[in-house]
Design a protein around this motif. Structure first.
Motif, mmCIF file in Angstrom:
data_model
loop_
_atom_site.group_PDB
_atom_site.id
_atom_site.type_symbol
_atom_site.label_atom_id
_atom_site.label_comp_id
_atom_site.label_asym_id
_atom_site.label_seq_id
_atom_site.Cartn_x
_atom_site.Cartn_y
_atom_site.Cartn_z
ATOM 1 N N ARG A 1 1.302 12.257 9.244
ATOM 2 C CA ARG A 1 0.266 12.038 10.364
ATOM 3 C C ARG A 1 0.053 10.769 10.885
ATOM 4 N NH1 ARG A 1 -4.367 14.254 6.319
ATOM 5 N NH2 ARG A 1 -2.841 12.984 4.966
ATOM 6 N N LEU A 2 -0.478 10.687 12.028
ATOM 7 C CA LEU A 2 -0.771 9.502 12.443
ATOM 8 C C LEU A 2 -1.738 8.761 11.710
ATOM 9 C CD1 LEU A 2 -0.240 7.783 15.026
ATOM 10 C CD2 LEU A 2 -2.471 8.814 15.968
ATOM 11 N N GLY A 3 -1.549 7.558 11.264
ATOM 12 C CA GLY A 3 -2.514 6.834 10.425
ATOM 13 C C GLY A 3 -2.220 6.807 8.831
ATOM 14 N N ASP A 4 -1.162 7.766 8.643
ATOM 15 C CA ASP A 4 -0.874 7.794 7.228
ATOM 16 C C ASP A 4 -0.377 6.454 6.453
ATOM 17 O OD1 ASP A 4 -1.680 10.325 6.123
ATOM 18 O OD2 ASP A 4 0.365 11.347 6.956
ATOM 19 N N PHE A 5 -0.810 6.192 5.508
ATOM 20 C CA PHE A 5 -0.212 4.929 4.832
ATOM 21 C C PHE A 5 1.094 5.480 4.040
ATOM 22 C CE2 PHE A 5 -4.627 3.896 5.230
ATOM 23 C CZ PHE A 5 -4.805 2.651 5.529
ATOM 24 N N VAL A 6 1.862 4.784 4.077
ATOM 25 C CA VAL A 6 3.290 5.224 3.666
ATOM 26 C C VAL A 6 4.061 3.919 3.114
ATOM 27 C CG1 VAL A 6 3.590 7.005 5.197
ATOM 28 C CG2 VAL A 6 4.476 4.577 6.053
ATOM 29 N N GLU A 7 5.186 4.319 2.244
ATOM 30 C CA GLU A 7 6.131 3.410 1.530
ATOM 31 C C GLU A 7 7.285 3.322 2.406
ATOM 32 O OE1 GLU A 7 6.520 2.790 -2.887
ATOM 33 O OE2 GLU A 7 8.146 4.338 -2.148
ATOM 34 N N VAL A 8 7.724 2.365 2.878
ATOM 35 C CA VAL A 8 8.998 2.195 3.671
ATOM 36 C C VAL A 8 9.925 1.391 2.921
ATOM 37 C CG1 VAL A 8 8.037 3.344 5.642
ATOM 38 C CG2 VAL A 8 8.114 0.810 5.305
ATOM 39 N N PRO A 9 11.384 1.804 3.279
ATOM 40 C CA PRO A 9 12.352 0.598 2.541
ATOM 41 C C PRO A 9 12.526 -0.517 3.764
ATOM 42 C CG PRO A 9 13.543 2.827 3.422
ATOM 43 C CD PRO A 9 11.944 3.075 3.539
ATOM 44 N N LEU A 10 12.587 -1.743 3.271
ATOM 45 C CA LEU A 10 12.975 -2.791 4.262
ATOM 46 C C LEU A 10 13.942 -3.769 3.396
ATOM 47 C CD1 LEU A 10 11.850 -3.950 6.900
ATOM 48 C CD2 LEU A 10 10.227 -5.520 5.784
ATOM 49 N N GLY A 11 15.065 -3.575 3.954
ATOM 50 C CA GLY A 11 16.115 -4.417 3.216
ATOM 51 C C GLY A 11 16.297 -3.813 1.896
ATOM 52 N N PRO A 12 16.346 -4.529 0.797
ATOM 53 C CA PRO A 12 16.467 -4.033 -0.593
ATOM 54 C C PRO A 12 14.903 -3.651 -1.041
ATOM 55 C CG PRO A 12 16.497 -6.105 -0.698
ATOM 56 C CD PRO A 12 16.432 -5.773 0.780
ATOM 57 N N ARG A 13 13.866 -3.906 -0.368
ATOM 58 C CA ARG A 13 12.734 -3.586 -0.910
ATOM 59 C C ARG A 13 11.853 -2.364 -0.416
ATOM 60 N NH1 ARG A 13 8.942 -8.502 0.466
ATOM 61 N NH2 ARG A 13 10.269 -8.197 2.248
ATOM 62 N N LYS A 14 10.592 -2.101 -0.937
ATOM 63 C CA LYS A 14 9.782 -1.003 -0.612
ATOM 64 C C LYS A 14 8.470 -1.712 -0.084
ATOM 65 C CE LYS A 14 12.001 3.010 -2.039
ATOM 66 N NZ LYS A 14 12.661 3.015 -3.391
ATOM 67 N N VAL A 15 7.989 -1.528 1.063
ATOM 68 C CA VAL A 15 6.898 -2.233 1.428
ATOM 69 C C VAL A 15 5.804 -1.316 1.893
ATOM 70 C CG1 VAL A 15 7.997 -4.234 2.097
ATOM 71 C CG2 VAL A 15 7.532 -2.646 3.810
ATOM 72 N N LEU A 16 4.650 -1.602 2.117
ATOM 73 C CA LEU A 16 3.435 -0.705 2.437
ATOM 74 C C LEU A 16 3.409 -0.846 3.998
ATOM 75 C CD1 LEU A 16 0.878 0.913 1.559
ATOM 76 C CD2 LEU A 16 -0.473 -1.539 1.815
ATOM 77 N N GLY A 17 3.104 0.262 4.552
ATOM 78 C CA GLY A 17 3.102 0.557 6.097
ATOM 79 C C GLY A 17 2.045 1.632 6.377
ATOM 80 N N CYS A 18 1.905 1.546 7.707
ATOM 81 C CA CYS A 18 0.865 2.803 8.303
ATOM 82 C C CYS A 18 1.589 3.333 9.530
ATOM 83 C CB CYS A 18 -0.481 1.993 8.624
ATOM 84 S SG CYS A 18 -1.602 3.154 9.246
ATOM 85 N N VAL A 19 1.704 4.645 9.557
ATOM 86 C CA VAL A 19 2.132 5.357 10.760
ATOM 87 C C VAL A 19 1.309 4.777 11.950
ATOM 88 C CG1 VAL A 19 2.891 7.478 11.640
ATOM 89 C CG2 VAL A 19 3.335 7.074 9.395
ATOM 90 N N TRP A 20 2.082 4.293 13.181
ATOM 91 C CA TRP A 20 1.310 3.829 14.171
ATOM 92 C C TRP A 20 1.464 4.631 15.418
ATOM 93 C CZ3 TRP A 20 -2.113 0.572 12.454
ATOM 94 C CH2 TRP A 20 -2.973 -0.196 13.074
ATOM 95 N N GLY A 21 2.678 5.397 15.325
ATOM 96 C CA GLY A 21 2.675 6.126 16.606
ATOM 97 C C GLY A 21 4.097 6.627 16.644
ATOM 98 N N GLU A 22 4.415 7.058 18.070
ATOM 99 C CA GLU A 22 6.030 7.676 18.265
ATOM 100 C C GLU A 22 6.851 6.384 18.292
ATOM 101 O OE1 GLU A 22 6.514 10.523 21.702
ATOM 102 O OE2 GLU A 22 4.206 9.983 21.831
ATOM 103 N N ALA A 23 8.121 6.552 17.801
ATOM 104 C CA ALA A 23 9.014 5.501 17.686
ATOM 105 C C ALA A 23 9.323 4.966 19.016
ATOM 106 C CB ALA A 23 10.434 5.940 16.929
#
Ligand code: ADP
Ligand code: ZN
Ligand code: ZN
Length: 730
Positions: free
Chosen positions: A37-59
């Motif tokens: 959903r829009l606004g969901d807090f998510v974990e995403v891969p960034l390079g070798p790491r996993k970081v915190l993010g928030c779904v902000w909209g359409e790509a």
């Protein structure tokens, strides 16, 4: 990206994610299994790491979907609401801060990734076979929580029993054990419990605040210290809770919190959620989650509590709204008071700014009708404002190294005879502000900063108040090598303590200075013991000015009322006025009248005069007229640019380049001053160069600065920081 059409994304769909990494853009990912959903807090891969993010909209990117990496996990917390998202966007725009840093501020709760953990809880079972006094208290506690399951810690604390009482009851079936998610909701506050009986003044003010609940609006609640502002705004909190919305009370300092929490408990039957740097990781995570689930009704905290993901924020109270600590001076440079007004406007929440000595900004906003204003005129009960007098030091020659005049000494003598407390106020930490060589005049400076080293006898070290560096106190002059030639000049609280003990050897002396306490707890204990009467003379820095309640205190002696009148700083007069008024407000809060004595060399200075006459409005009018004539805030706008670098030359080159290429600023009629060395020209080995921008009140300052700085890449290790509405000019 503030208007969102789409609110959920099917698995595999590309989405834009805002991460907490210092990047100036969104990253595209594929929605995971189950979608997001829009606004969901998510974990995403960034390079070798996993970081915190928030779904902000359409790509946004045109990267082929197949090549996008998927979101690895959707956190089990409610999605960020539009209101908070909009707040972060607007706050980032206002402060010219990358949005990623704003998300960082809004997710400062450790362990968000770890998911709900389980803990052991208890609820009532069979009635106990034998109902002892302790067991009855335990069962009463459950009653108070509406039968909710509680941990051993919660039960033992609330019922004042030992853990073994709980365990025995569990073994006998009187309590039933279960597993529950670790982050428990906060106990319910009950706004229908009786408030104190309010005075007419208080009751009228409380009614006005209640009538303004549930809608955006700002009220300045002004009343002298002790006039009962807290009792009044607690009624606004009660109204907010009755409406089923959440309330936030911001306080400037941890030392204040405990007393306030007790007042909340007395008013509403339970303690609120606490958010500050002293809170444990577990508490922070719990509060962050419960704020989002709407299962904490009242949060009491420091400025960063403003960034919690409240489900439905209905009220923000800012106590001591003038306090300098609301402006964050490092990292994201924001003023929590102003950002609170912004957030409230988005959340349809009410704002109450409480102070005895409002900032000129808030005073002016009330004058212009932008804010409402409520005044509490008298102190609660019989307590009266202290009498204020100047002690003119011009005719007196105090002996070397002495700071307490005859007049002040006589007043303290009298208090000692009557078993009342005196406070000697000096806003200077350490023993002496300067250590100099008698033989050659050499002064010891910090090797890393443009600052003198301050002698701290308590630590037996020299200390730099800019960077915290310390060094041993030399016995010989580092310059001319003369043995025993170094000597202190000027007063600090430690030196004042020495004089006080020598003058009144029988008196019990307590010193309140932030650097003398290893922990917030030690400080709290000291404050409590002073309030309990365990000191005759209190010596304090500005720490004491902040709303502590010392019932036996009837005399305040300001050692150097002139300190701060000559800062060359825009706010020097305002700060001096506020500080001395606040400190004087410590005296005579209860049934004994107070006296405040100001030692000064300038009894005729307008600020000293305004303090003495108690003519607050006169002071603000004069100060406002002066600022208006100069086009200074709040009648004009300022922004600071701070360039710091290990290379002075690089910092200046960049400063010159910026000053010479400032068309976007000139286009809005702004003026640019500098580059100039900052008042503190070097900190931690880094040079500091400043530019100051001054614009008219309505000018689009941020947009112009953004345009001006676009494409600027500071060279080497040079850093550029923008300070919108600077409070300090260091
Ligand atoms: P302020 O916030 O303006 O400094 P407080 O609300 O802390 O003032 O009130 C000062 C003192 O007076 C506190 O000890 C408070 O408990 C007491 N007080 C204020 N209003 C009342 C009231 N209506 N009834 C009883 N005590 C009160
Ligand atoms: Zn010397
Ligand atoms: Zn230093």
């Amino acid at each position: 990206m503030s208007v969102f059409a789409v609110t959920s994304f099917a698995p595999g769909q590309p989405v834009a994610v805002l991460t907490t990494q210092p990047l100036d853009r969104f990253l595209d990912y594929r929605a995971p299994e189950g979608g997001v959903r829009l606004g969901d807090f998510v974990e995403v891969p960034l390079g070798p790491r996993k970081v915190l993010g928030c779904v902000w909209g359409e790509a946004e990117g045109d990267f082929p979907v197949e090549k996008l990496r998927p979101i690895t996990r959707v956190l089990d917390v409610p999605p960020m609401r539009d209101e908070l998202r909009e707040f972060l966007v607007r706050a980032a725009d206002y402060t010219l801060t990358p949005l990623s840093l704003m998300l960082f501020l809004a997710t400062r709760a450790p362990g968000l990734f770890s998911g709900p953990q389980m803990i052991r809880v208890y609820r009532p079972g069979e009635p106990p076979a034998r109902l002892t006094e302790a067991r009855r208290r335990v069962l009463d506690v459950f009653e108070g929580y509406g039968g909710a399951a509680l941990t051993v810690g919660e039960i033992t604390r609330a019922a004042d029993v030992t853990g073994s009482v709980v365990h025995t009851m569990a073994a006998q079936g009187a309590l039933i054990e279960a597993e529950a998610p670790k982050d428990q909701p906060y106990p319910l506050l009950d706004p229908s419990l009786p408030s104190k009986t309010l005075s007419d003044d208080q009751a009228a003010a409380a009614e006005v605040l209640k009538s303004r609940a549930d809608a955006f609006g700002v009220t300045l609640l002004k009343g002298v210290t002790g006039s009962g502002k807290t009792e009044v705004y607690l009624e606004a909190v009660a109204e907010c809770l009755r409406k089923g919305r959440q309330a936030l009370v911001l306080l400037p300092e941890i030392g204040l919190t405990e007393g306030f929490l007790e007042r909340v408990e007395a008013r509403f039957g339970q303690r609120p959620g606490e958010w500050h740097s002293g809170a444990t990781m577990t508490e922070r995570r719990r509060l962050w989650r419960m704020a989002g689930e709407g299962r904490v009704q009242l949060v009491v905290g420091a400025r960063s509590a403003l960034f919690l993901p409240y489900r439905d924020l209905g009220l923000i109270v800012i106590d001591e709204e003038h306090d300098g600590s609301y402006k964050q001076d490092e990292g994201v440079l924001y003023n929590a008071r102003d950002m609170a007004v912004l957030r409230a406007s988005l959340a349809q929440a009410q704002v109450v700014l409480a102070s005895a000595t409002p900032s000129l900004e808030s005073w002016a906003n009330a004058q212009s009708g932008k804010y409402q204003r409520l005044d509490l005129h008298a102190r609660f009960g019989v307590a009266e404002l202290p009498e204020m007098r100047a002690l003119d030091l011009r005719g007196q020659k105090l002996p070397h190294g002495r700071w307490i005049s005859e007049g002040l000494k006589a007043a303290v003598d009298e208090r000692l005879a009557n078993k009342e407390q005196s406070l000697l106020f000096l806003n200077r930490r350490g023993y002496a502000p300067v250590t100099t060589c008698r033989a050659c005049g050499h002064q010891i400076a910090c090797s890393q900063c443009d600052a003198r080293m301050v002698e701290h006898r308590f630590l037996n070290r020299l200390m730099c108040h800019q960077c915290g560096a310390t060094a041993p106190i030399p016995t010989a002059c580092p310059d001319c090598k003369t043995e025993g030639s170094m000597h202190p000049i000027g007063p600090g609280v430690e030196r004042l303590e020495e004089e006080t003990r020598a003058t009144w050897p029988e008196a019990r002396v307590a010193v309140l200075s932030s650097d003398l306490f290893g922990s917030a707890r030690a400080l709290k204990e000291q404050i409590a013991s002073i309030a309990g009467g365990e000191a005759d003379i209190v010596i304090g820095t500005q720490l004491v000015a902040k709303g502590h309640n010392f019932p036996l205190l009837t005399l305040v002696g300001v050692i150097d009322a002139d300190l701060g009148l000559h800062g060359g700083d825009l706010r020097a007069a305002e700060r001096t006025f506020q500080l001395i008024r606040q400190v004087a407000g410590r005296a005579g809060r209860h049934d004994k009248p107070g006296l405040a004595l100001l030692q000064t060399h300038q009894p005729d200075h307008p600020v000293i005069q305004a303090i003495l006459s108690g003519d607050d409005e006169g002071f603000w009018r004069a100060e406002a007229a002066e600022r208006e004539a100069l086009g200074m805030p709040p009648y004009g706008r300022l922004a600071g640019i701070i360039l710091s670098s290990s290379s002075l030359e690089q910092a200046f080159d960049l400063g010159n380049h910026l000053a010479m290429n400032a068309d976007p600023l000139l286009a809005i009629g702004a003026q640019i001053f500098g580059p100039a060395p900052a008042p503190i020209a070097r900190v931690r080995g880094r040079h500091r160069v400043r530019l100051l921008i001054k614009a008219a009140k309505g000018a689009p300052l941020q947009a112009a600065i953004r345009q001006w700085l676009a494409g600027i890449k500071p060279p080497g290790d040079t850093r550029l920081a923008v300070d919108i509405d600077p409070q300090n000019f260091w």
